[in-house]
Design an enzyme around this catalytic site. Structure first.
Site, mmCIF file in Angstrom:
data_model
loop_
_atom_site.group_PDB
_atom_site.id
_atom_site.type_symbol
_atom_site.label_atom_id
_atom_site.label_comp_id
_atom_site.label_asym_id
_atom_site.label_seq_id
_atom_site.Cartn_x
_atom_site.Cartn_y
_atom_site.Cartn_z
ATOM 1 N N HIS A 1 0.813 -1.219 0.000
ATOM 2 C CA HIS A 1 0.000 0.000 0.000
ATOM 3 C C HIS A 1 0.848 1.272 0.000
ATOM 4 O O HIS A 1 0.306 2.377 -0.072
ATOM 5 C CB HIS A 1 -1.001 0.006 1.160
ATOM 6 C CG HIS A 1 -0.397 0.126 2.520
ATOM 7 N ND1 HIS A 1 -0.121 -0.971 3.321
ATOM 8 C CD2 HIS A 1 -0.030 1.214 3.244
ATOM 9 C CE1 HIS A 1 0.378 -0.558 4.468
ATOM 10 N NE2 HIS A 1 0.442 0.756 4.445
ATOM 11 N N ASP B 1 -0.205 -7.602 0.849
ATOM 12 C CA ASP B 1 0.308 -6.264 1.178
ATOM 13 C C ASP B 1 1.835 -6.253 1.271
ATOM 14 O O ASP B 1 2.412 -5.385 1.908
ATOM 15 C CB ASP B 1 -0.290 -5.729 2.481
ATOM 16 C CG ASP B 1 -0.089 -4.212 2.588
ATOM 17 O OD1 ASP B 1 -0.503 -3.504 1.644
ATOM 18 O OD2 ASP B 1 0.502 -3.741 3.579
ATOM 19 N N SER C 1 4.656 2.393 7.736
ATOM 20 C CA SER C 1 4.293 1.274 6.864
ATOM 21 C C SER C 1 5.522 0.743 6.147
ATOM 22 O O SER C 1 6.379 1.510 5.702
ATOM 23 C CB SER C 1 3.278 1.727 5.812
ATOM 24 O OG SER C 1 1.979 1.723 6.315
#
Length: 239
Positions: free
Chosen positions: A65, A100, A191
């Site tokens: 992402h 992901d 992230s």
């Protein structure tokens, strides 16, 4: 429906979740400069958006992402984002995504040295409950707060899959994810950073609480690297 924060810098839609993407390490401490030489800053237009880590001299692992459109660059050998001396900026040649996870193939091989090196990933499934691990990143120090311009780190513990599932419902896959809890934890901008147990990267920062960074009532969730080993080996060995 439970809402989540993907731990990315900025806001974007995600095909699997009904949530804005908006979740540094909070309650952490500054890492000793270059004590985590595998860490890289994933950047867009010269601005940090995600963490990542070198798994070879040509491949970086991060979260899928983090690919928000446009070309990404990797900044290696960095501790303080405001100081670019002795850092190496490399453009990305190819992007490979699975769930992901994302592997970035760099345009050129990185010359490894004391400040820039790789970290091992598991050779077989591993992520024992209650293992003590650590996370690191340059994200926000509190939600909507100042960023961690220097690399921050925190200790965490892997939790039981049943409590992770109870918290996150159908968003959580025990075969592909793990969750952790600690006094410190990930926030917006973290992230793609690694969950490190011993000297091995076992997970990649995925999502956390929709309300607070490192919410004591909501675990941080990581993609389990060992669940994707055949895919990872196929990409890194064939390029």
């Amino acid at each position: 429906m439970i809402l989540i924060y993907l731990l990315l810098w900025g806001s974007m839609p995600h095909p699997s979740f009904t949530a804005s993407v908006n979740v540094g390490i909070v309650n952490g401490t500054e890492a000793r400069p270059h004590s985590r030489p595998y860490m890289v800053s994933i950047q867009k237009n010269g601005r940090h958006i995600c963490g990542g880590f070198l798994i070879s001299d040509q491949f970086v692992m991060t979260a899928a992402h983090c690919k928000t459109g446009g070309r990404l660059e990797v900044l290696a050998g960095v501790h303080d984002l405001t100081r670019k001396d002795k850092t190496i900026r490399i453009s990305v040649k190819s992007y490979y995504e699975q769930a992901d996870l994302m592997i970035l193939e760099l345009n050129r091989r990185v010359k490894l040295n004391v400040n820039i090196t790789t970290i091992p990933i598991p050779s077989r499934p591993r992520s024992r409950v209650y293992t003590k691990c650590s996370v690191a990143g340059w994200g926000e120090l509190t939600i909507y707060g100042p960023t961690g311009l220097t690399l921050q780190e925190a200790n965490v513990t892997i939790m039981n899959a049943r409590v992770c599932k109870a918290q996150s419902g159908n968003m959580y896959s025990a075969s592909e994810m793990m969750c952790v809890r600690g006094y410190g934890g990930s926030c917006k901008g973290d992230s793609g950073g690694p969950l490190v147990c011993g000297n091995t990267a076992v997970g990649v920062t995925f999502f956390g609480s929709p309300y607070y960074c490192n919410d004591p009532d909501f675990f941080n969730v990581y993609t389990k690297i060992s669940a994707f080993l055949p895919w990872i080996k196929r990409i890194t060995r064939s390029n």
